[in-house]
Structures are given as C-alpha cells and as structure tokens.
Design a protein around this motif. Structure first.
Motif, short mmCIF file in Angstrom:
data_model
loop_
_atom_site.label_atom_id
_atom_site.label_comp_id
_atom_site.label_asym_id
_atom_site.label_seq_id
_atom_site.Cartn_x
_atom_site.Cartn_y
_atom_site.Cartn_z
N VAL A 57 -31.06 -28.47 41.20
CA VAL A 57 -30.89 -29.14 39.93
C VAL A 57 -29.70 -30.09 40.10
N ILE A 58 -29.94 -31.36 39.83
CA ILE A 58 -28.89 -32.36 39.98
C ILE A 58 -28.36 -32.70 38.60
N ILE A 59 -27.08 -32.48 38.40
CA ILE A 59 -26.44 -32.81 37.13
C ILE A 59 -26.09 -34.30 37.15
N THR A 60 -26.68 -35.06 36.23
CA THR A 60 -26.57 -36.52 36.25
C THR A 60 -25.59 -37.04 35.20
N VAL A 61 -24.66 -36.21 34.80
CA VAL A 61 -23.66 -36.60 33.80
C VAL A 61 -22.54 -37.37 34.50
N ARG A 62 -22.13 -38.49 33.94
CA ARG A 62 -21.14 -39.36 34.58
C ARG A 62 -19.74 -38.74 34.61
N ASP A 63 -19.33 -38.13 33.52
CA ASP A 63 -17.99 -37.55 33.42
C ASP A 63 -17.88 -36.33 34.33
N ARG A 64 -16.94 -36.37 35.27
CA ARG A 64 -16.83 -35.28 36.25
C ARG A 64 -16.47 -33.95 35.60
N HIS A 65 -15.58 -33.99 34.63
CA HIS A 65 -15.16 -32.76 33.96
C HIS A 65 -16.36 -32.10 33.28
N VAL A 66 -17.12 -32.91 32.55
CA VAL A 66 -18.29 -32.37 31.85
C VAL A 66 -19.33 -31.87 32.86
N ALA A 67 -19.54 -32.61 33.92
CA ALA A 67 -20.51 -32.19 34.95
C ALA A 67 -20.12 -30.84 35.54
N TRP A 68 -18.82 -30.65 35.77
CA TRP A 68 -18.37 -29.39 36.35
C TRP A 68 -18.54 -28.23 35.36
N GLU A 69 -18.29 -28.50 34.08
CA GLU A 69 -18.48 -27.46 33.06
C GLU A 69 -19.95 -27.07 32.95
N ILE A 70 -20.84 -28.05 33.07
CA ILE A 70 -22.28 -27.75 33.06
C ILE A 70 -22.64 -26.89 34.25
N ARG A 71 -22.09 -27.23 35.41
CA ARG A 71 -22.33 -26.41 36.62
C ARG A 71 -21.93 -24.97 36.37
N GLN A 72 -20.72 -24.78 35.83
CA GLN A 72 -20.25 -23.41 35.59
C GLN A 72 -21.12 -22.69 34.57
N SER A 73 -21.60 -23.42 33.57
CA SER A 73 -22.46 -22.81 32.56
C SER A 73 -23.80 -22.39 33.17
N LEU A 74 -24.36 -23.22 34.04
CA LEU A 74 -25.63 -22.87 34.68
C LEU A 74 -25.49 -21.61 35.53
N ILE A 75 -24.33 -21.47 36.16
CA ILE A 75 -24.08 -20.28 36.99
C ILE A 75 -23.85 -19.06 36.12
N ASN A 76 -22.94 -19.17 35.15
CA ASN A 76 -22.49 -18.02 34.38
C ASN A 76 -23.46 -17.60 33.28
N ASN A 77 -24.12 -18.57 32.65
CA ASN A 77 -24.95 -18.27 31.49
C ASN A 77 -26.45 -18.20 31.79
N TYR A 78 -26.86 -18.87 32.89
CA TYR A 78 -28.29 -18.93 33.16
C TYR A 78 -28.67 -18.40 34.55
N GLY A 79 -27.70 -17.90 35.27
CA GLY A 79 -27.97 -17.23 36.54
C GLY A 79 -28.48 -18.13 37.65
N ILE A 80 -28.20 -19.42 37.58
CA ILE A 80 -28.63 -20.34 38.63
C ILE A 80 -27.69 -20.22 39.83
N GLU A 81 -28.23 -20.12 41.02
CA GLU A 81 -27.41 -20.01 42.22
C GLU A 81 -26.58 -21.28 42.40
N SER A 82 -25.31 -21.10 42.74
CA SER A 82 -24.42 -22.25 42.86
C SER A 82 -24.88 -23.23 43.94
N ARG A 83 -25.50 -22.71 45.01
CA ARG A 83 -25.94 -23.57 46.11
C ARG A 83 -27.06 -24.52 45.68
N LYS A 84 -27.72 -24.22 44.56
CA LYS A 84 -28.84 -25.03 44.09
C LYS A 84 -28.39 -26.09 43.07
N ILE A 85 -27.10 -26.10 42.74
CA ILE A 85 -26.60 -27.00 41.69
C ILE A 85 -25.80 -28.14 42.33
N ILE A 86 -26.18 -29.37 42.03
CA ILE A 86 -25.50 -30.56 42.57
C ILE A 86 -24.84 -31.31 41.42
#
Length: 397
Positions: A57-86
């Motif tokens: 899953v590629i996070i296409t949000v321009r703001d780096r801070h927001v993109a990183w928060e989305i990454r953390q949410s996908l890992i912590n709240n939705y169980g997505i493996e970190s290696r699959k998140i870009i």
C-alpha cells in the motif's frame, strides 16, 4: 505486484505514473471518502483493507508528517505489516541532485538560492544541469557535485564548465551544518550530510533523530525499504521535488516595488558580523580540493566563479558592512587563479542593468524568472568570451 494506493490527492496520480509497468494498481483507499469505485477501480474503506490481498500500500499524501501518521495507524489499528507500507513522501529521494539529470551535459551549475533561481540552463547554449540549492554552502556544493558524478557521470559528454556562484563576499564564512538552517536546507532538496552537525550548539539530539523530528525524513533507508522502492519505481524522479523546483525556478513572475523594504537580517547575521576562522580555512581547503578533483576529471575544464547581485538598495546598504569580507574574498579568488589554470571570476554585482531593475527581482535578495532569463543570457555571452580567450589572465581579479 498488487498495489493499493492510499490517498486521493494530486500526488496519487503522479505516483501512479511512475510505478513500473509490471505492477498493477488494484484499487484505492482513503480515510475520508466513502466510494465504491474510483478512477475505474475498486475503492476500499480503510477498515476493509485488512481483508484485501495486496503486496504494497503506497501512501500518496504529500505532507511527510501526515504520511507517517497514516503509516503508524495502518500498523497499529489495522494490522498491516510495516514492510508492505510505503510512505512515499517520507522515503522518496528528495535531493535536487537525485532528481535532476540530463543526457550529454557539458556543464554543471552550483551555488545556493541565488544560483538556484538565477541560472536557467534553458538560456545557455551549452547543455548544463543546475544542482544549486537554497542555503547550500561550499561543502555541500562539493558533495552535490560528487553525488552527481556518482549517479550520472556517464551522462557527461565532456566536462567543459563548472559555474559556481559564491553568493557574497562572506561565503567562505558560511557552514550551514552549524546553523538552525540545516534541516530547512535538507527539506528543500539539499544533500543529507551532517558535516559539522556534531558541533551545532542549536541542537541536542543526533543528526538522524533531529532530521526525523524536524522534517520526517530518514537519513538512510534500511536496505529492505530501498529494495521495495527500487522494485516499485526503478529509476524515477520524485514528482514532489520536481514540482518544487519548477515552481521555484520557472514560475516566479511577480516582482518587488522600486522602494522595497530592506531585510535587516542580512545586516546583522553572524556570518556577516562574526568571523569563524576555522570555517573560513576549511572552506578554502574544500574549494582547493574541489578544483583539484575537477582538473583530474578534465584538465581543460573551465571553472567560473560568479557573484549574483541582490537588488541595488540591498547591495548599497550591505557594501559598507561587508567591505573587509570583500578584500578577503578577492585575495582568496586571486590566489586560486594564480595556483590553477582555467579559473575565472565574473562579478555581476557590477551589473546595474540587473541590480537596478526592480522588475527582475522576486524579493530583495533573489531574481525572479525574468531576471533569471536576463542574467543567464549575460552569463551565456560571457561563457562564449571565456571559451574564445587564450588564457584566464584577462579574467583575473
């Protein structure tokens, strides 16, 4: 690979264009939309994606801070493996030198914001690449040059010219790694290199930790993350970096008033009022090593140092404050010219037709796009004169 794109903004389409053709975008997701389809493909609500089969899953949000928060949410709240998140904006290469490449170049432009905005390769007869960057000091200019050779050295037909703008007479007193400007410099496309950061009195954290805290940037991606980016994008340019360069260089059409207020910060900054002897000596050594490096590549390469003027009211006001620096600067350039053949100096501070025209300036310190076209045209003619001159004596201080 099956790709899911997170986000529906401008960057989404830009990223989709640079994904390698052997991968398939199977759908889109976002935190606020409630669609069933988007752009002809399945749209998934965020809480559905844990049931979707995808490789990345590629996070296409321009703001780096927001993109990183989305990454953390996908890992912590939705169980997505970190290696699959870009988180693309966090991981994508951001340095100007990494996103600026041309084939068959014969010249390279270096400098800080003055050269970044002023010297437009499209207005030079020979083929140049401009790898200047705002706040880029002598050390980081050399690093940018080295990195360009490492990545794209095979695109150089023959290294005939180095245009190196030296900003102002106190440029040898500048070391961005010792200032609060370091992370701003990196954010706008500068070289990720800490240089003398360990002696920077403004910060307490490590360079890597402070870089992430300030910019949500990673100084060196882990190998697995590098492989993922290469797998998905191959050789690519970051659309965020390219767009920033285009806007900053080719789309600056407004101009200042003839009585534009002066920026007093330029008068009282430490690099003007204080002399950092260690920095001055280090920068002289870097310039000498830089010239030596160039001459090893091609002994006939012409190295052209320049100074680009601020608006005339700023030049006149600063001139008295910077007179001692001017003497030192000219002595340094004079010694370089005596020691090395093919070293030239063009002082455009004397060009009143540039500095005296408010319509050529975007702000009190920097040319706009029209001003860049004008001074690039002047530089182009001077390059031709230098090319036709027998030696550099007539161009010496």
């Amino acid at each position: 690979m099956k790709i899911l794109l997170y986000g529906l903004g401008k960057l989404t389409e830009q990223i989709e264009k640079i994904i390698k053709e052997d991968h398939v975008v199977i759908g889109y997701t976002d935190s606020f939309a409630t669609l069933s389809f988007y752009n002809g493909k399945k749209f998934y609500k965020v809480d559905e994606i844990s049931n979707v089969i995808f490789d990345y899953v590629i996070i296409t949000v321009r703001d780096r801070h927001v993109a990183w928060e989305i990454r953390q949410s996908l890992i912590n709240n939705y169980g997505i493996e970190s290696r699959k998140i870009i988180p693309f904006s966090v991981w994508a290469k951001n340095e100007i030198v990494e996103n600026t490449r041309e084939n068959d170049i014969c010249g390279i432009v270096l400098g800080n914001s003055h050269a970044y905005h002023a010297y437009l390769p499209d207005y030079l007869d020979e083929k140049f690449v401009n790898i200047s960057c705002p706040s880029q000091d002598i050390y980081h200019n050399y690093k940018a040059f080295q990195k360009y050779l490492k990545y794209y050295g095979n695109t150089i037909k023959q290294l005939k010219y180095i245009i190196f703008d030296l900003y102002d007479y106190n440029f040898f007193n500048c070391d961005v790694s010792l200032t609060r400007e370091l992370f701003n410099y990196i954010a706008v496309g500068g070289i990720i290199d800490k240089h003398n950061y360990d002696y920077n009195a403004h910060y307490e954290m490590s360079f890597e930790d402070e870089l992430f805290k300030e910019n949500y940037m990673i100084s060196d991606l882990q190998q697995e993350d590098k492989r993922s980016m290469e797998l998905l994008f191959g050789i690519y340019t970051n659309p965020l970096a390219v767009e920033l360069m285009d806007n900053n260089v080719y789309n600056r059409w407004s101009y200042i008033k003839s009585n534009e207020p002066l920026k007093t910060d330029n008068f009282f900054s430490d690099v003007v009022t204080k002399r950092f002897e260690k920095t001055v000596l280090e920068n002289i050594g870097i310039i000498e090593e830089f010239i030596r490096h160039i001459k090893i590549i091609d002994s006939k390469c012409k190295i052209i140092f320049t100074l680009i003027p601020r608006y005339i009211t700023m030049e006149k006001t600063l001139s008295a404050l910077i007179e001692d620096w001017k003497t030192d600067f000219e002595n340094i350039i004079r010694e370089l010219q005596r020691s090395w053949g093919g070293v030239y100096f063009l002082n455009y501070k004397n060009r009143i037709d540039i500095s005296g025209n408010n319509r050529l300036y975007y702000d009190i310190n920097h040319l706009n796009t029209t001003g860049g076209r004008c001074i690039s045209s002047i530089l182009n003619e001077d390059i031709k004169k230098i090319e036709n001159s027998s030696d550099n004596k007539e161009w010496m201080i």
